[in-house]
Design an enzyme around this catalytic site. Structure first.
Site, short mmCIF file in Angstrom:
data_model
loop_
_atom_site.label_atom_id
_atom_site.label_comp_id
_atom_site.label_asym_id
_atom_site.label_seq_id
_atom_site.Cartn_x
_atom_site.Cartn_y
_atom_site.Cartn_z
N ASP A 281 0.87 -1.17 0.00
CA ASP A 281 0.00 0.00 0.00
C ASP A 281 0.91 1.22 0.00
O ASP A 281 2.13 1.10 -0.13
CB ASP A 281 -0.95 0.00 1.20
CG ASP A 281 -2.29 0.67 0.88
OD1 ASP A 281 -2.31 1.91 0.77
OD2 ASP A 281 -3.30 -0.04 0.74
N HIS A 335 -3.16 4.08 -3.62
CA HIS A 335 -2.52 3.24 -2.60
C HIS A 335 -1.14 2.78 -3.07
O HIS A 335 -0.73 1.65 -2.81
CB HIS A 335 -3.41 2.04 -2.25
CG HIS A 335 -4.71 2.43 -1.63
ND1 HIS A 335 -4.84 2.80 -0.31
CD2 HIS A 335 -5.95 2.53 -2.18
CE1 HIS A 335 -6.11 3.11 -0.06
NE2 HIS A 335 -6.81 2.96 -1.17
N GLU A 406 -10.39 4.11 -4.67
CA GLU A 406 -10.03 5.34 -3.96
C GLU A 406 -8.97 6.18 -4.67
O GLU A 406 -8.04 6.70 -4.06
CB GLU A 406 -9.58 5.01 -2.53
CG GLU A 406 -10.71 4.40 -1.69
CD GLU A 406 -10.32 4.11 -0.26
OE1 GLU A 406 -9.13 3.84 -0.01
OE2 GLU A 406 -11.21 4.15 0.61
#
Length: 633
Positions: A281, A335, A406
């Site tokens: 991540d 990420h 995201e």
């Protein structure tokens, strides 16, 4: 003393010492101790205690065990709680089988040295089955509480486990692989014979797990305790869903390989079959990539907090022998921060933008920020090589997770504003969509030109209308729907013809409910999801969703507030409650959402099994409730 006498005396002493050493060595090696079958740091280690005189005995009254204080009148008919629980009322199997089950009301004692495996399986499945049997044997040994019990005289002379696999050529788990099995336990004179029959190794492995759950330690057996097994039983079983996953994030807080093995042991005990390893991540990149050593050199927390190729392959094989496939996820394009900063030094340009940018809440959902540079051609070359490496490590060619959620469009807008490509997009969702198309194309090239049948992406704005039909091909893209179950995401995905994996945050996110870990931004998901919430979540019934488009479910644990010291208790037994939902899919009373007493009792028994196998599972309730079934409900 003369010199010759001294020499003779020394020789005699030396000889006596040698004889004493040989005697002690013989005593040590000939002692009958339970044998550990597979080695890892946190494997079960015996901690035997001297048996104490029983204080309580249990009687079966109206299909429920009732506790009685031991008196002189009870001495001839003492019954332990474990034995009463196995012979009275509820079956103690977890997850509950989906087919017919008959369990006898009598049991016999045996010891683990009497167990023998018989099978006619050939080919690659032969070695896998023998390893699975060894893991089964270890589960049985983990129950033992008295080493000397092997010197006692059990009820039987032999415990034979016969395994039949109809298709031994199947050694890779796929979505259409049969995982069903039949178990039949019978007594023949002075032998117990357990027949495990399955179409594939994976079904046979599940059958061995169920067989291990028909065995328990009876602390009240003569001599101070013994293993017991039901004298007769039949079980037919097969899962409700082919995808039964558990996700662990090892990027925010590092988890050792030994810790992850514990996760796999508990998964196998609960018949979960997909370990989704969110391995990187924006916080860290602990995966060692031989072709790109800069990833872990610039992205890991320290040199000893990394995963080597050998370690990952070893974990993948450890999982496969326990009926579990491993999905390695390197999330992109968001990420992706620390670990992706080495591009300029390698002559590849900026691979990622917004890395560790401040103020972070403008560029990402939590610190640190970072996402890939969609305008750098080198990014796609690196991705292709990385995908090829991940495919090689996992051996997976049917399912692949590319992440995909995201994305912060503000990050791209500000860092690519002077770029011609960025200016060609009036809606940066289209830039995100084009990146996704290129990533999936590079995945296909990494797989030798063959399309991966099921490419998984997290649900996001890109998986919503109007973008989804433009960028996500429903023929091979599966959406992991993680939003709240009340949101329209899942029903819309199904209405648009997409297959889904359900991970609803309000039921199947196990990291929620532990408060804020930072002062700014939305730092916590609340409330805590107790096992009852996990177990009672049945969205296909609650929201009238067609099950044929639901591949299965996955329970998720993000690691902002958990590391390997707290991992076991955070996962178990809540993940086991989830396991019964996706294996058995028991009926749910939508009017009351009440959970039957039987579920509490069986899950508590299963939790005790996990603890015996070295898993630090959280307690369900006070021990008084365990000793007094039904009194706490």
């Amino acid at each position: 003393m003369k010199q010759g006498d001294l020499r003779r005396a020394l020789m005699v002493v030396t000889l006596l010492c040698a004889v004493l050493f040989l005697y002690l060595y013989w005593q040590q090696t000939s002692r009958q101790e339970p044998t550990l079958i597979f080695n890892y740091e946190h494997a079960f280690l015996p901690n035997y205690k001297k048996p104490q005189p029983p204080q309580w005995t249990w009687e079966c009254v109206n299909q429920r065990c009732e506790r009685r204080h031991v008196t002189t009148s009870h001495q001839s008919k003492l019954q332990s709680l474990a034995t009463c629980g196995m012979l009275c009322g509820s079956m103690q199997l977890w997850p509950q089988p989906t087919g017919p089950v008959t369990l006898g009301s009598r049991a016999v004692s045996f010891n683990h040295l009497q167990m023998e495996l018989m099978h006619g399986v050939a080919g690659p499945a032969k070695a896998m089955l023998e390893q699975a049997y060894r893991a089964f044997n270890d589960s049985v040994v983990s129950l033992v509480q008295r080493a000397e019990y092997v010197k006692d005289h059990p009820d039987v002379k032999k415990f034979i486990v016969k395994v039949t696999v109809n298709h031994p050529e199947i050694v890779r788990l796929k979505l259409d692989t049969s995982e069903g099995y039949n178990v039949v336990v019978k007594a023949y004179n002075d032998e117990i014979v357990a027949n495990v029959t399955a179409k594939t190794f994976f079904g046979a492995r599940h059958g061995l797990e169920t067989l291990s759950q028909l065995i328990w330690w009876d602390e009240y057996a003569p001599g101070g305790g013994s293993l017991r097994v039901l004298k007769g039983a039949t079980v037919q079983d097969a899962p409700a869903f082919p995808y039964r996953g558990l996700m662990v994030d090892t990027s925010r807080n590092f988890m050792s390989i030994e810790t992850l093995k514990r996760v796999l042991v508990a998964m196998a005990a609960s018949k979960l079959n997909v370990f989704h390893w969110h391995i990187t991540d924006s916080q860290s990149f602990p995966l060692v990539v031989p072709g790109y050593p800069e990833f872990s050199r610039t992205g890991s927390y320290s040199p000893d907090m990394t995963y080597s190729p050998e370690e990952v392959r070893g974990l993948v094989e450890f999982a496969r022998l326990r009926g579990i496939r491993v999905l390695l996820e390197v999330d992109t394009p968001a990420h992706a921060g620390n670990g992706w900063t080495w591009g300029p030094k390698a002559g590849l340009g900026e691979l990622a933008v917004c890395v560790n940018e401040k103020p972070w809440n403008i560029y990402c959902g939590e610190p640190p920020c970072g996402q890939l540079n969609p305008d750098n051609p080198a990014v796609y070359t690196v991705l292709e090589n990385l995908y090829k490496y991940l495919l090689d490590l996992s051996g997976e060619r049917e399912i692949f997770h590319i992440g995909g959620d995201e994305v912060n469009l503000e990050c791209w807008a500000q860092h690519l504003q002077k770029n011609v490509v960025a200016n060609n997009y009036t809606d940066l969702h289209d830039l995100w969509g084009d990146f996704t198309l290129k990533a999936i194309s590079r995945l296909q090239q990494a797989n030798g030109g063959t399309k991966i049948p099921h490419v998984i992406v997290w649900s996001s704005k890109l998986s919503q209308r109007p973008y989804i039909s433009k960028y996500l091909d429903k023929s091979n893209v599966v959406v992991q729907s993680w939003g709240a179950s009340q949101w329209t995401d899942t029903p819309d995905l199904i209405a648009d013809g997409y297959r889904v994996i359900l991970s609803h945050v309000d039921a199947w996110y196990l990291d929620c409910g532990f408060g804020r870990w930072r002062e700014t931004g939305e730092a916590a998901c609340d409330p805590y999801r107790p096992w009852q919430t996990v177990y009672s979540h049945r969205p296909w019934q609650q929201f009238h969703l067609p099950k044929n488009q639901i591949m299965g479910g996955e329970v998720c644990l993000w690691s902002e507030q958990v590391d390997e010291s707290s991992l076991d208790a955070r996962l178990w037994p809540r993940a086991a409650a989830f396991a019964e939902r996706v294996w058995t899919d028991p009926q749910l009373d939508l009017a009351t959402f009440n959970i039957h007493e039987d579920v509490y009792t069986r899950l508590n028994t299963h939790r005790d099994r996990l603890v015996a196998r070295g898993i630090g599972a959280e307690a369900l309730w006070p021990q008084w409730c365990s000793q007094n079934p039904g009194m706490c409900l």
